[in-house]
Design an enzyme around this catalytic site. Sequence first.
Site, short mmCIF file in Angstrom:
data_model
loop_
_atom_site.label_atom_id
_atom_site.label_comp_id
_atom_site.label_asym_id
_atom_site.label_seq_id
_atom_site.Cartn_x
_atom_site.Cartn_y
_atom_site.Cartn_z
N ARG A 98 28.22 12.16 12.05
CA ARG A 98 28.65 13.55 12.26
C ARG A 98 28.13 14.11 13.59
O ARG A 98 28.56 15.19 14.02
CB ARG A 98 28.17 14.42 11.09
CG ARG A 98 26.68 14.47 10.93
CD ARG A 98 26.30 15.30 9.69
NE ARG A 98 24.86 15.34 9.46
CZ ARG A 98 24.18 14.42 8.80
NH1 ARG A 98 24.83 13.36 8.31
NH2 ARG A 98 22.88 14.54 8.61
N TYR A 99 27.19 13.39 14.23
CA TYR A 99 26.60 13.88 15.47
C TYR A 99 27.15 13.19 16.73
O TYR A 99 26.88 13.64 17.83
CB TYR A 99 25.08 13.71 15.45
CG TYR A 99 24.39 14.49 14.36
CD1 TYR A 99 24.55 15.87 14.27
CD2 TYR A 99 23.58 13.86 13.43
CE1 TYR A 99 23.92 16.60 13.27
CE2 TYR A 99 22.95 14.56 12.44
CZ TYR A 99 23.12 15.94 12.35
OH TYR A 99 22.50 16.65 11.37
N ILE A 100 27.82 12.09 16.57
CA ILE A 100 28.28 11.34 17.75
C ILE A 100 29.80 11.34 17.80
O ILE A 100 30.48 11.52 16.79
CB ILE A 100 27.74 9.89 17.74
CG1 ILE A 100 28.12 9.17 16.45
CG2 ILE A 100 26.24 9.89 17.92
CD1 ILE A 100 27.68 7.73 16.40
#
Length: 862
Positions: free
Chosen positions: A121-123
Site C-alpha cells: 500500500r506504500y509503494i
Amino acid sequence: MFEDNVENEQNSDNNNVIHIDGMYQNWFLDYASYVILERAVPSIFDGLKPVQRRILHSMKELDDGRFNKVANIIGSTMQYHPHGDAAIGDAIVNLGQKELLIETQGNWGDIRTGDSAAAPRYIEARLSKFALEVVFNPKTTEWQLSYDGRKKEPVNLPVKFPLLLSQGVEGIAVGLATKIMPHNVKELIKASIDVLKGKKVHLLPDFPTGGLADCSNYNSGLKGGKIRNRAKIESPDNKTLLIKEIPYTCTTSSLIDSIIKANDQGKIKIKKVIDNTAKDVEIEIQLASGQSPDVTIAALYAFTDCEVSISPNACVIIGDKPVFIGVEDILKSDTDFTVKLLETELKIRESELQEKILFSSLEKIFIENRIYRDIEECETWEAVIETIDKGLEPFKPSFYREITEDDIIRLTEIKIKRISKFDTFKADELLRTLLEELKEVRHHLIHIIEYAIDYFQNLLKKYGKDHERLTELTTFDTIQASKVAANNAKLYVNKKEGFVGYNLKKEEGVEEVMDCSDIDDIIVFRNTGEYQVTKIGDKKFVGKNIIHVEVYVKGDERKVFNAIYLDGATGITRVKRFQVPSFTRDKEYNVTKGSPKSKVTYFSSNPNGEAEVVGVSLSPNCSAKVKSFEYDFADLEIKGRGSQGNILTKYPVRRVTLKREGVSTLPAIDLWYDEAVGLLNKDENGKYLGKFKDEDRIIIFYEDGEYELTNFEITNRYDAKKVVLIEKFLPYKAISAVHYDTNNRQYYIKRFHIETSTMNKKFKFINESNASRLLVVTTQMSPLVELTYTNGRKREKYQVNLKEFVEVKGWKALGNKIPHDRVTDAKILSQDDPVDTTDIKVKKEDNSDDDANDGHDSLRLF
C-alpha cells in the site's frame, strides 16, 4: 442359483475397484505437471512464469502513464492468478528490483543489503518505456480464458527481446529445478544482431550486484557448469580493506556474518568490520596488526562468502514440456521468435493498409462519380445496395479482393458534410501515402532479417546506454586454503613421548614449535629415520623420539632437508640432501635405507635450500688417521627423498656439530605476472618478470602515480586494473615519468632513482592532488616517447627522448616542464636499449645469475 448370484456380485465389485497406488500415481503426476508448467519454470517464448505474465498483463490494463499502488496491481492480478496476494506481491517486488520492465517509486528494498520492500500500500509502480515497446501487442497475442473463465489472459506475451536471459530465473518444481543467470541487456541485443547475421555468439552472465566473475566453466548455463563470483575488494592502505561490490546471491549482512565467523574460527585475523553501505556498497575491514592485505584478501576468498560458486541449470518450457537448453540456444530461439512476431506485425499492418487503401478508393469513386446521387430515387434498402454495387462495377477489377455488402454499407454511412467538403487532391495524397507505406511494409517482409536487425539496433540505441556491464569478467587462481589461513594456533611437540598438536598442555617435555592454523598438514621426523606427513590435530600421537616437526607446505620447491644417518646394515654413515614436494598423507617414508638399527645422527630443515658446514668427530678408538673433520653440505647434490645419499665415513661417528650457517644453493626462480588476475606464478602465465633470489624485490607502478616495493611471494596479489608497470626491482635503473601537475597546470618529465627501502608501502612520486595524473612511466635506459598535444584545433605529435630531456634528480623532484601545455596522450615508442652504464648508481657484485633474459626492462652488467 444362490452361489451363482454371489459370484456375479463379487465379480462386479472387482470391476469397480480403484487401486490406491494407481490413484496416487496419477494425482502426483498431475500435481508435478502443474507445478512445473504453472509455477516454477518459465516459458522460452516470453521468459516469464505465469504469475509474472499475469502481473504485466494487469499492469498493461491499468496503464494510463501514471504510477499505480502495488496493492491495486495485486488486486487486479488476482483476477487472473489463483494463488493469493502474498505470492503476487513478492513477484512484483522481484520484477521491480530487476529495474527493466517496471519503474518503481517508494521503498522497494535492496538486493545488495537484503532489505525488504515496504508494504504494497506504500509503494507504486508502472510499466517502463522498454516494457511498453517490446512486451505488448494485443494484435499478436494468443489469448486463453482465465482460471475462472471470466476473463481472457495471454498464453504468452509477444516479447520481442530475449527477456528470459536478461532477467534470469530460479525455480524449484517437483523433481525439477531451473536456474538461469541474468545477462547484460546491451550484450543480448548485440548477440541477437549477431545471430541474425549468422555469427557465432558466446554469452556470459552479468550480475546486478557487480563483482568479479570467472565463467571459464560456464558450460552455456547447462547443468554441470559452474561460475565463481567474487566480491571486489580494494586495499587503500596496509591496514584497511574495502569491499565495494558483493557476489550474486549474497547480501552485505550475510557477507559480514561469514567474515565474522571466519575470524572467530581463526581463519583470518581482523580488528573490526564496519558496514558503510548507503547508495553504494562499502564494507570496511580493519586488519589486525601485522596482517598482510594481500594474504587477507586471498583468505577472504577462501574462507568467506567473498567468493561463492553458482551452479546454473538452464531449463525452460517448450511445447508444454520442460527442456534443458543452453543459453546460446535460448537466445537463438528468442531471436527467431522476435523475427516471427515482427513478421506477424508487418502482415497485420499490410492487411490494415490494404483495407484502408480499398475503402479510400471506394470512397473516392463513390463521391467523384456521384454514385451517391443515383440512390436518391431508390425506394428500398435493397435497391440502394444494388445501385451502389452497379456503380462500382467498372472499378472492381482493380481491387485486391471482392467488394462485399459490408463495404457498400460503409459507403452509405458517409455523412453529407464529408461529401460536400471532399477534396480530390487530399484524397490522392492520402492514397499515395498509404501506397508508399504498403510498399515499405512489403519490402520489410521480403527483407525480414534486415528489418529485425534494424529493430534490435534501434533498441540498442535507445536503451543500451542505460545497461552497461556491471560484473567484471576475469579468471581466478585456485586459492589453497592452507596457504592463506591465518595462524590461529601454536604447534607443540613432546618429542620423547611422540605427541604433536595445537592443544598440548604446557607440561614437562612439551616444546612450542611455530605458529600454525588448524587446517595445516605437518611433517614429522623420528630418530630412526621414519617420517610422515599428517593432518594437524589438537593432540596426536605420531611415534616416539621425534627429532623434527614443522608445518608442511605442499609443492614447496625451495624446502631442502639435510641429514646424516648411520646405516644399520653396513655401519656406514651417509649424508644426503633431499626434498619432499609431494606425499601420501599418513604414509611412512624413511630418510635411511630402512635397515634395522639405522639412526639419524644429524638433521636440519632449510627453507631456501641452505647448505651449512658441520664438524664430524669420529670415535677415538677407530683406526682412522683423521678423527675430526668438517663437511660442507654445499658439496652434495640435492636428490629425491628415496636416494640413499653419499658415504660420509666408514668409521663410527661419535658426534656431529654445526660449524657455520649456510647460504642458499638453489638457483634463482623464474616468475611471471598474470595481468588477468594480478598474481605471480611459476606456470609461465602472463608477463615474464625474471629470475629471483632471496634478496630480490618486485617494484610496482600504479596509475595514480604511486610505486611500491614487495617481495616475490606467490601469494602476493596486485590490483591488475591499477597496475601500469610491474617488474623486478633493479636499484641502478632510473625511473622516467611523464606526468601532469595540477598545482602548476603543466606537464612535466622527471627521472629519478628509488631511494626508499620500506616494503609493502606505496609512495607517490607525482603531485598528491587527485587531479594530477601519470601519463607514462618506464625503466628503459633511454626511452623515446611520443606526445600528442592540441595546437588550436589541430592535433600534433612530438617525440622526446626522456633521458636527454631531463637529468636524474630526487624522487620528489617536479622535473622539467614540457613546452606544450595541452598534452592529450603519451606512448612509448622505444624498445629496451643496449646496455648503458651512465645512469648506473649501484653495481652488482655477483653477475653469475644476472637477468639478461628477464623479458622486461632489466639488463645484464659486465
